[in-house]
Design an enzyme around this catalytic site. Structure first.
Site, short mmCIF file in Angstrom:
data_model
loop_
_atom_site.label_atom_id
_atom_site.label_comp_id
_atom_site.label_asym_id
_atom_site.label_seq_id
_atom_site.Cartn_x
_atom_site.Cartn_y
_atom_site.Cartn_z
N LYS A 1 0.83 -1.21 0.00
CA LYS A 1 0.00 0.00 0.00
C LYS A 1 0.87 1.26 0.00
O LYS A 1 1.88 1.33 0.69
CB LYS A 1 -0.88 -0.01 1.25
CG LYS A 1 -1.83 1.15 1.40
CD LYS A 1 -2.67 0.93 2.65
CE LYS A 1 -3.61 2.05 2.92
NZ LYS A 1 -4.36 1.82 4.18
N SER B 1 -3.68 3.32 -17.10
CA SER B 1 -2.93 2.87 -15.92
C SER B 1 -2.53 4.04 -15.04
O SER B 1 -2.88 5.19 -15.29
CB SER B 1 -1.69 2.08 -16.30
OG SER B 1 -0.70 2.95 -16.83
N TYR C 1 -3.49 -0.87 -13.41
CA TYR C 1 -2.22 -1.52 -13.13
C TYR C 1 -1.14 -0.47 -12.98
O TYR C 1 -1.28 0.66 -13.45
CB TYR C 1 -1.86 -2.55 -14.23
CG TYR C 1 -1.72 -1.97 -15.61
CD1 TYR C 1 -0.46 -1.64 -16.12
CD2 TYR C 1 -2.83 -1.75 -16.41
CE1 TYR C 1 -0.32 -1.11 -17.38
CE2 TYR C 1 -2.69 -1.23 -17.69
CZ TYR C 1 -1.44 -0.91 -18.16
OH TYR C 1 -1.31 -0.38 -19.42
#
Length: 122
Positions: free
Chosen positions: A9, A25, A58
Site C-alpha cells: 500500500k 494505468s 495496473y
C-alpha cells in the site's frame, strides 16, 4: 481455502499529472513500488480521497526519483493534479499465509516524500 489479502500500500500520494491521451494505468515512481512491495504491471486499486472515486488499473513504473503519480488514459478522469490517493495491491494466499502477512505500507507527505514505513518489505 484462498484469501485475497492486502499485499502492499502507498498511502496519501499526491497526483502529479493526468494524461488522457495514453493507453491507461497509473504511472508510479519505481522506488515507491519497491518500497510498497508492488510489482510493475501488477493490478492495483486506486482510491481518491479527494473526490471519492475508486478504480482498478495496473502500476506502470515511471522514472526513478521523480515521485510521480500520473493517472493515464481513462484513469485520468478519476482525478486531478494535487488529489490525494491511496494505491493498494492484493495477493491471493492460503489462509495460513493470510494470518501471517504484515504488508508493507508507505505513507507520503504533501511533496510525496516517504514519512513513514509500516509492515514488512520482502
Amino acid at each position: 481455502m484462498q484469501k485475497l489479502m492486502l499485499s502492499g500500500k502507498i498511502h496519501f500520494a499526491r497526483v502529479t499529472a493526468c494524461e488522457l491521451d495514453y493507453e491507461g494505468s497509473l504511472e508510479i515512481d519505481p522506488e515507491y513500488l519497491a518500497e510498497a512491495g508492488i510489482l510493475p504491471y501488477e493490478k492495483i486499486l486506486v482510491v481518491n480521497r479527494t473526490n471519492g472515486s475508486r478504480l482498478e488499473t495496473y502500476a506502470i513504473p515511471g522514472v526513478p526519483g521523480e515521485r510521480a503519480f500520473c493517472l493515464n488514459g481513462p484513469a485520468a478522469h478519476h482525478g486531478k493534479v494535487g488529489d490525494v490517493i491511496t494505491v493498494m495491491a492484493f495477493s491471493l494466499m492460503s489462509e495460513e499465509e493470510a494470518r501471517e502477512i504484515d504488508p508493507p505500507v508507505i505513507v507520503l507527505n504533501e511533496k510525496n516524500d516517504i514519512i513513514m514505513r509500516k509492515g514488512v518489505r520482502k
